[in-house]
Design a protein around this motif. Structure first.
Motif, PDB file in Angstrom:
ATOM      1  N   VAL A  94       0.841  -1.197   0.000  1.00 46.00           N
ATOM      2  CA  VAL A  94       0.000   0.000   0.000  1.00 46.00           C
ATOM      3  C   VAL A  94       0.876   1.246   0.000  1.00 46.00           C
ATOM      4  O   VAL A  94       2.103   1.173   0.067  1.00 46.00           O
ATOM      5  N   SER A  95       0.233   2.385  -0.052  1.00 44.68           N
ATOM      6  CA  SER A  95       0.877   3.667   0.211  1.00 44.68           C
ATOM      7  C   SER A  95      -0.129   4.493   1.003  1.00 44.68           C
ATOM      8  O   SER A  95      -1.030   5.108   0.430  1.00 44.68           O
ATOM      9  N   LEU A  96       0.011   4.465   2.325  1.00 42.83           N
ATOM     10  CA  LEU A  96      -0.941   5.125   3.217  1.00 42.83           C
ATOM     11  C   LEU A  96      -0.210   6.128   4.103  1.00 42.83           C
ATOM     12  O   LEU A  96       0.906   5.871   4.557  1.00 42.83           O
ATOM     13  N   ARG A  97      -0.866   7.249   4.359  1.00 39.00           N
ATOM     14  CA  ARG A  97      -0.300   8.232   5.279  1.00 39.00           C
ATOM     15  C   ARG A  97      -0.464   7.743   6.712  1.00 39.00           C
ATOM     16  O   ARG A  97      -1.470   7.139   7.073  1.00 39.00           O
TER      17      ARG A  97
ATOM     18  N   SER B 204       7.653  12.976  17.349  1.00 43.92           N
ATOM     19  CA  SER B 204       6.572  12.699  16.401  1.00 43.92           C
ATOM     20  C   SER B 204       7.170  12.401  15.034  1.00 43.92           C
ATOM     21  O   SER B 204       8.268  12.868  14.700  1.00 43.92           O
ATOM     22  N   TYR B 205       6.432  11.630  14.236  1.00 41.02           N
ATOM     23  CA  TYR B 205       6.931  11.170  12.940  1.00 41.02           C
ATOM     24  C   TYR B 205       5.818  11.270  11.902  1.00 41.02           C
ATOM     25  O   TYR B 205       4.668  10.895  12.175  1.00 41.02           O
ATOM     26  N   ALA B 206       6.179  11.780  10.725  1.00 40.23           N
ATOM     27  CA  ALA B 206       5.292  11.728   9.562  1.00 40.23           C
ATOM     28  C   ALA B 206       5.769  10.571   8.694  1.00 40.23           C
ATOM     29  O   ALA B 206       6.923  10.567   8.229  1.00 40.23           O
ATOM     30  N   LEU B 207       4.908   9.592   8.475  1.00 42.98           N
ATOM     31  CA  LEU B 207       5.342   8.330   7.880  1.00 42.98           C
ATOM     32  C   LEU B 207       4.452   7.928   6.710  1.00 42.98           C
ATOM     33  O   LEU B 207       3.358   8.461   6.522  1.00 42.98           O
ATOM     34  N   GLU B 208       4.957   6.973   5.962  1.00 39.57           N
ATOM     35  CA  GLU B 208       4.174   6.327   4.904  1.00 39.57           C
ATOM     36  C   GLU B 208       4.171   4.827   5.172  1.00 39.57           C
ATOM     37  O   GLU B 208       5.229   4.231   5.394  1.00 39.57           O
ATOM     38  N   VAL B 209       2.989   4.239   5.173  1.00 36.09           N
ATOM     39  CA  VAL B 209       2.873   2.788   5.316  1.00 36.09           C
ATOM     40  C   VAL B 209       3.039   2.169   3.934  1.00 36.09           C
ATOM     41  O   VAL B 209       2.282   2.468   3.011  1.00 36.09           O
ATOM     42  N   ARG B 210       4.036   1.287   3.786  1.00 35.02           N
ATOM     43  CA  ARG B 210       4.319   0.660   2.494  1.00 35.02           C
ATOM     44  C   ARG B 210       3.652  -0.711   2.355  1.00 35.02           C
ATOM     45  O   ARG B 210       3.389  -1.166   1.246  1.00 35.02           O
ATOM     46  N   SER B 211       3.424  -1.378   3.468  1.00 32.23           N
ATOM     47  CA  SER B 211       2.662  -2.626   3.452  1.00 32.23           C
ATOM     48  C   SER B 211       2.054  -2.804   4.832  1.00 32.23           C
ATOM     49  O   SER B 211       2.556  -2.264   5.823  1.00 32.23           O
ATOM     50  N   ILE B 212       0.954  -3.568   4.870  1.00 32.63           N
ATOM     51  CA  ILE B 212       0.235  -3.692   6.139  1.00 32.63           C
ATOM     52  C   ILE B 212      -0.454  -5.045   6.217  1.00 32.63           C
ATOM     53  O   ILE B 212      -0.895  -5.603   5.201  1.00 32.63           O
TER      54      ILE B 212
ATOM     55  N   ARG C 176     -11.109  -5.447  13.649  1.00 29.12           N
ATOM     56  CA  ARG C 176     -11.295  -4.257  12.804  1.00 29.12           C
ATOM     57  C   ARG C 176     -10.095  -4.065  11.883  1.00 29.12           C
ATOM     58  O   ARG C 176     -10.250  -3.744  10.698  1.00 29.12           O
ATOM     59  N   ALA C 177      -8.884  -4.274  12.418  1.00 33.07           N
ATOM     60  CA  ALA C 177      -7.686  -4.162  11.580  1.00 33.07           C
ATOM     61  C   ALA C 177      -7.730  -5.165  10.437  1.00 33.07           C
ATOM     62  O   ALA C 177      -7.411  -4.837   9.287  1.00 33.07           O
ATOM     63  N   ALA C 178      -8.147  -6.392  10.738  1.00 29.56           N
ATOM     64  CA  ALA C 178      -8.241  -7.419   9.697  1.00 29.56           C
ATOM     65  C   ALA C 178      -9.262  -7.024   8.638  1.00 29.56           C
ATOM     66  O   ALA C 178      -9.052  -7.240   7.436  1.00 29.56           O
ATOM     67  N   LYS C 179     -10.364  -6.421   9.071  1.00 33.14           N
ATOM     68  CA  LYS C 179     -11.402  -5.992   8.127  1.00 33.14           C
ATOM     69  C   LYS C 179     -10.887  -4.869   7.226  1.00 33.14           C
ATOM     70  O   LYS C 179     -11.129  -4.862   6.013  1.00 33.14           O
ATOM     71  N   LEU C 180     -10.152  -3.922   7.803  1.00 32.39           N
ATOM     72  CA  LEU C 180      -9.592  -2.822   7.015  1.00 32.39           C
ATOM     73  C   LEU C 180      -8.578  -3.337   5.996  1.00 32.39           C
ATOM     74  O   LEU C 180      -8.566  -2.916   4.835  1.00 32.39           O
ATOM     75  N   VAL C 181      -7.729  -4.265   6.429  1.00 27.13           N
ATOM     76  CA  VAL C 181      -6.736  -4.837   5.518  1.00 27.13           C
ATOM     77  C   VAL C 181      -7.428  -5.631   4.413  1.00 27.13           C
ATOM     78  O   VAL C 181      -7.030  -5.580   3.243  1.00 27.13           O
TER      79      VAL C 181
END
Length: 216
Positions: free
Chosen positions: A125-128, A137-145, A204-209
């Motif tokens: 993925v590419s998620l903020r 604090s960190y501004a990140l990008e999720v590359r896989s989940i 909920r996390a599993a449902k979102l993924v």
């Protein structure tokens, strides 16, 4: 001289490039809805046996085991209606109740075919995302989940073993908030494992993924 492949064979080989080849000796109704489609997105081409040359594994409905007896010995994932199947076949590496769903099939395919198997699907993925750790604090990008964690990239990354409060934004407006610990570094990115999640939060996390996977 061997003739050139038929166009449909060339197209098929191109389509299967990079996929693990799984021969299905089962009907579509033996799988959960869209299970084969989702497995395709995860890298597993589960196709009718007659359409798939040189498979690496077979998925077989229990009453069809005799038809694979004379075929090349490959690992078998068995689909059954019984709670306690008694196939007694050394090729069987695992059993799934009918209709076979993605989580159970994915875990068995990973165990049978992958050098470093995963328990749950990980979606590219590419998620903020944002994360805090104490005053940092960190501004990140999720590359896989996956439902168990994620791979993070960013100009500034948290350190190994650092605890985080993560907030991951999904394309349809939902946000997943979870505690996490940075557990590994990989090519300039870090992997974070979710922790302290309730059963409801993990569901909920599993449902979102799963929704992300459907959109691939």
């Amino acid at each position: 001289m061997t003739g050139a492949p038929m166009p449909e064979e060339t197209d098929r080989d191109e389509l299967l490039r990079g996929k693990r080849r799984i021969a299905s000796h089962a009907a579509e109704r033996d799988y959960a809805p869209v299970a084969r489609s989702l497995l395709w997105k995860l890298g597993y081409a589960v196709l009718p046996a007659e359409e798939l040359p040189n498979p690496e594994l077979r998925i077989v409905r229990e009453d069809r085991l005799p038809e694979v007896a004379a075929l090349a010995p490959l690992p078998v994932v068995l689909i059954t209606d019984r709670r306690e199947p008694g196939a007694g076949d050394a090729r069987v590496v695992g059993t799934v109740r009918r209709p076979a769903g993605v989580p159970a099939l994915y875990q068995l395919l990973q165990t049978a075919l992958e050098e470093h198997p995963r328990a749950v699907p990980r979606v590219p993925v590419s998620l903020r995302a944002t994360a805090t750790s104490g005053a940092q604090s960190y501004a990140l990008e999720v590359r896989s989940i996956s439902e168990g964690g994620c791979l993070l990239a960013g100009a500034k990354l948290p350190a190994l073993d650092q605890s985080l409060d993560l907030a991951i934004e999904f394309p349809w407006g939902e946000t997943l908030r979870a505690g996490a610990v940075v557990s590994y570094e990989q090519g300039g990115r870090v992997g974070a494992v979710f922790h302290g999640m309730t059963l409801a939060a993990r569901a909920r996390a599993a449902k979102l993924v799963g929704r992300l996977l459907e959109q691939l």
